[in-house]
Design a protein around this motif. Structure first.
Motif, mmCIF file in Angstrom:
data_model
loop_
_atom_site.group_PDB
_atom_site.id
_atom_site.type_symbol
_atom_site.label_atom_id
_atom_site.label_comp_id
_atom_site.label_asym_id
_atom_site.label_seq_id
_atom_site.Cartn_x
_atom_site.Cartn_y
_atom_site.Cartn_z
ATOM 1 N N LEU A 119 0.812 -1.223 0.000
ATOM 2 C CA LEU A 119 0.000 0.000 0.000
ATOM 3 C C LEU A 119 0.844 1.271 0.000
ATOM 4 C CD1 LEU A 119 -2.892 -1.038 2.427
ATOM 5 C CD2 LEU A 119 -2.945 -0.917 -0.069
ATOM 6 N N ASP A 120 1.981 1.240 -0.708
ATOM 7 C CA ASP A 120 2.780 2.453 -0.869
ATOM 8 C C ASP A 120 2.094 3.426 -1.819
ATOM 9 O OD1 ASP A 120 4.790 1.380 0.715
ATOM 10 O OD2 ASP A 120 5.765 0.428 -0.981
ATOM 11 N N GLY A 121 1.479 2.887 -2.855
ATOM 12 C CA GLY A 121 0.858 3.712 -3.868
ATOM 13 C C GLY A 121 0.784 2.948 -5.173
ATOM 14 N N VAL A 122 0.623 3.668 -6.263
ATOM 15 C CA VAL A 122 0.496 3.064 -7.585
ATOM 16 C C VAL A 122 1.812 3.218 -8.338
ATOM 17 C CG1 VAL A 122 -0.728 3.099 -9.787
ATOM 18 C CG2 VAL A 122 -1.965 3.581 -7.660
ATOM 19 N N ASP A 123 2.392 2.103 -8.762
ATOM 20 C CA ASP A 123 3.561 2.120 -9.636
ATOM 21 C C ASP A 123 3.081 2.123 -11.080
ATOM 22 O OD1 ASP A 123 5.414 1.920 -7.521
ATOM 23 O OD2 ASP A 123 5.175 -0.254 -7.457
ATOM 24 N N LEU A 180 6.111 6.531 -9.155
ATOM 25 C CA LEU A 180 5.236 6.102 -8.056
ATOM 26 C C LEU A 180 4.299 7.240 -7.717
ATOM 27 C CD1 LEU A 180 4.324 4.372 -5.569
ATOM 28 C CD2 LEU A 180 6.200 5.462 -4.313
ATOM 29 N N ARG A 181 2.997 6.949 -7.706
ATOM 30 C CA ARG A 181 2.012 7.897 -7.222
ATOM 31 C C ARG A 181 1.627 7.418 -5.823
ATOM 32 N NH1 ARG A 181 -3.070 8.595 -4.670
ATOM 33 N NH2 ARG A 181 -4.330 10.155 -5.750
ATOM 34 N N PRO A 182 2.155 8.047 -4.749
ATOM 35 C CA PRO A 182 1.902 7.548 -3.395
ATOM 36 C C PRO A 182 0.433 7.664 -3.004
ATOM 37 C CG PRO A 182 3.742 9.101 -3.437
ATOM 38 C CD PRO A 182 3.032 9.225 -4.756
ATOM 39 N N PHE A 183 -0.004 6.756 -2.143
ATOM 40 C CA PHE A 183 -1.319 6.894 -1.536
ATOM 41 C C PHE A 183 -1.247 7.930 -0.422
ATOM 42 C CE2 PHE A 183 -2.163 2.290 -2.798
ATOM 43 C CZ PHE A 183 -3.053 2.631 -3.807
ATOM 44 N N ALA A 184 -2.244 8.795 -0.363
ATOM 45 C CA ALA A 184 -2.378 9.692 0.787
ATOM 46 C C ALA A 184 -2.828 8.880 1.998
ATOM 47 C CB ALA A 184 -3.397 10.789 0.467
ATOM 48 N N ASP A 185 -2.656 9.443 3.181
ATOM 49 C CA ASP A 185 -2.997 8.721 4.408
ATOM 50 C C ASP A 185 -4.453 8.278 4.415
ATOM 51 O OD1 ASP A 185 -0.418 9.018 5.308
ATOM 52 O OD2 ASP A 185 -0.861 10.702 6.646
ATOM 53 N N GLN A 186 -5.355 9.160 3.964
ATOM 54 C CA GLN A 186 -6.780 8.802 3.950
ATOM 55 C C GLN A 186 -7.056 7.669 2.963
ATOM 56 O OE1 GLN A 186 -8.751 12.660 3.298
ATOM 57 N NE2 GLN A 186 -9.839 12.313 5.234
ATOM 58 N N GLU A 187 -6.395 7.709 1.819
ATOM 59 C CA GLU A 187 -6.568 6.648 0.830
ATOM 60 C C GLU A 187 -6.068 5.323 1.388
ATOM 61 O OE1 GLU A 187 -6.039 9.055 -3.376
ATOM 62 O OE2 GLU A 187 -4.249 8.469 -2.251
ATOM 63 N N LEU A 227 -10.817 3.604 -16.695
ATOM 64 C CA LEU A 227 -9.487 4.022 -17.132
ATOM 65 C C LEU A 227 -9.409 4.089 -18.656
ATOM 66 C CD1 LEU A 227 -7.132 2.043 -14.717
ATOM 67 C CD2 LEU A 227 -7.640 4.474 -14.677
ATOM 68 N N ALA A 228 -9.966 3.074 -19.321
ATOM 69 C CA ALA A 228 -9.939 3.059 -20.785
ATOM 70 C C ALA A 228 -10.667 4.275 -21.350
ATOM 71 C CB ALA A 228 -10.561 1.765 -21.300
ATOM 72 N N THR A 247 -9.186 6.184 -8.944
ATOM 73 C CA THR A 247 -8.724 7.568 -9.003
ATOM 74 C C THR A 247 -7.211 7.641 -8.923
ATOM 75 O OG1 THR A 247 -10.770 8.394 -8.014
ATOM 76 C CG2 THR A 247 -8.831 9.823 -7.872
ATOM 77 N N ALA A 248 -6.613 6.865 -8.014
ATOM 78 C CA ALA A 248 -5.162 6.877 -7.853
ATOM 79 C C ALA A 248 -4.466 6.346 -9.104
ATOM 80 C CB ALA A 248 -4.762 6.050 -6.637
ATOM 81 N N HIS A 249 -5.029 5.315 -9.710
ATOM 82 C CA HIS A 249 -4.439 4.771 -10.934
ATOM 83 C C HIS A 249 -4.551 5.764 -12.092
ATOM 84 C CE1 HIS A 249 -4.242 0.988 -8.768
ATOM 85 N NE2 HIS A 249 -3.619 0.441 -9.792
ATOM 86 N N LEU A 250 -5.682 6.442 -12.171
ATOM 87 C CA LEU A 250 -5.842 7.431 -13.229
ATOM 88 C C LEU A 250 -4.860 8.587 -13.026
ATOM 89 C CD1 LEU A 250 -7.332 8.361 -15.735
ATOM 90 C CD2 LEU A 250 -9.120 9.293 -14.256
ATOM 91 N N ASP A 251 -4.671 9.020 -11.793
ATOM 92 C CA ASP A 251 -3.679 10.060 -11.495
ATOM 93 C C ASP A 251 -2.285 9.613 -11.937
ATOM 94 O OD1 ASP A 251 -5.648 11.619 -10.347
ATOM 95 O OD2 ASP A 251 -5.004 11.259 -8.270
ATOM 96 N N ALA A 252 -1.939 8.383 -11.590
ATOM 97 C CA ALA A 252 -0.611 7.872 -11.932
ATOM 98 C C ALA A 252 -0.415 7.819 -13.440
ATOM 99 C CB ALA A 252 -0.416 6.485 -11.319
#
Length: 377
Positions: free
Chosen positions: A22-26, A45-52, A131-132, A85-90
């Motif tokens: 759970l570090d984030g999205v690679d 790496l797009r890190p996860f925020a604490d709330q995520e 995502l697509a 959302t995190a994957h789309l950001d990454a």
């Protein structure tokens, strides 16, 4: 089946991977035809925020509890939204890089919240269709499901990419790629190209849980906590008595399959040192199951940043080397792998094998979501 007829050449493909640590999205881009690697693009790496992260931990714990009880899965919609959302950001951040180029395909692993292969069940969160549509690029996902449906473990999936990396680097077999993530898994590559792969036991997952439970941080940075402790032989023996180690191959794990109970009476330092020894001993025991001793152990994943763990492995195994020494991106190999797997799946090539998941024969898999271009942004 996600095969695209007449689709055989190399493509620039993005892989997205969110691990159990759970570090984030690679996110990583490679150029590949699904059989060989032609080049490496950027990665991040797009890190996860604490709330995520808190949301995903709660969803995982709820899913694991339901899995153990044989109950229906809880509502995971909010966690799925966070993951998507995190994957789309990454993906967008990576595509904004000047060297990203134009990608033609995306491989999505998603966030695993439950892995129960004995029930034919593995749950990954992440909306491939969304995502697509948002990125205007086909997305291949659900890469474990065909294997599980055919009686395989559904894991590990990365071995065929490890083999491609070995070919790319002209590494002489037999050798092992050892991934140290939430759990540890290995890929043995034999002289004839044969693949054997399985989860060996814990890696970072138990250490992270210990450190978090003791209020000592999110993980043991640079192994400093373990370095200050001593291994407790009785606790280590209790950990090594877990039934998983007596199971025959093939086999795979959920991060939560092991308990911290044996180290709970120990100080944080001694508990961390004991868990490091547990990971290393489990890998050494796994080595006994291999057909021939490897000439080297190529270590990737977050655990290679822990010098105490690397020293413990080197004390038990020959030829231990961090993959970075070979020019590989140790933090992004799994993201690269899901790009490679997506390309293979798109061509109908096998992604799992009898020696990696226990499936009866080489098997392709995955589903492809084609974008509704009018929604692409």
């Amino acid at each position: 089946m996600v095969q695209a007829p007449g689709d055989s050449g190399a493509q620039r493909v993005m892989g997205l991977m969110s691990g159990t640590s759970l570090d984030g999205v690679d996110a990583a881009i490679i150029e590949t035809d699904g059989e060989t690697i032609q080049g490496f693009g950027p990665a991040l790496l797009r890190p996860f925020a604490d709330q995520e992260r808190a949301c995903l931990i709660a969803a995982t714990e709820a899913a694991v509890a339901a899995g153990r009880a044989g109950a229906p899965l809880p509502n995971l919609a909010e966690a799925a939204r966070v993951v998507t959302t995190a994957h789309l950001d990454a993906a967008r951040a990576l595509l904004a890089r000047p060297d990203a180029g134009r990608i033609e395909l995306i491989g999505l692993h998603g966030q695993t919240v439950l892995h129960r292969p004995e029930r034919g069940l593995s749950v990954q969160l992440g909306d491939a269709g969304a995502l697509a549509d948002a990125l205007g690029v086909p997305v291949v996902a659900d890469l474990r499901q065909a294997d599980l449906g055919a009686g395989g473990q559904g894991a590990p999936l990365v071995p065929v990419y490890h083999a491609a990396l070995a070919d790319h680097l002209a590494l002489a077999p037999p050798l092992v790629f050892l991934n140290l993530g939430g759990v540890a898994n290995l890929t043995w590559i034999g002289p004839d190209g044969a693949l054997i792969a399985f989860d060996t036991g814990p890696a970072n997952g138990l250490i992270d849980l210990l450190v978090q439970a003791r209020g000592a941080g999110r993980y043991d940075a640079d192994g400093r906590i373990a370095a200050a402790g001593r291994v407790d032989p009785a606790a280590l023996a209790a950990l090594m008595a877990a039934p998983y180690f007596a199971k025959p191959l093939p086999k795979s794990l959920d991060r939560y399959d092991f308990s911290l109970d044996p180290v709970l009476p120990l100080t944080t330092e001694d508990a961390a040192a004991t868990l490091v020894a547990f990971t290393a001993d489990a890998v050494a025991e796994a080595a006994r199951l291999l057909p021939a001793p490897p000439q080297r152990w190529i270590v990737c994943g977050g655990g290679r940043h822990n010098p105490v763990l690397m020293a413990a492995l080197a004390a038990r195994l020959p030829g231990v080397v961090a993959c970075d020494a070979l020019g590989l991106r140790g933090d992004f190999i799994e993201a690269e792998a899901f790009a490679f797997l997506a390309r293979r799946a798109r061509k109908g090539l096998p992604i799992t094998f009898p020696g990696t998941t226990g499936v009866a024969g080489p098997l392709s898999g995955g589903r492809c979501w084609v974008p509704r271009l009018e929604n692409a942004a």
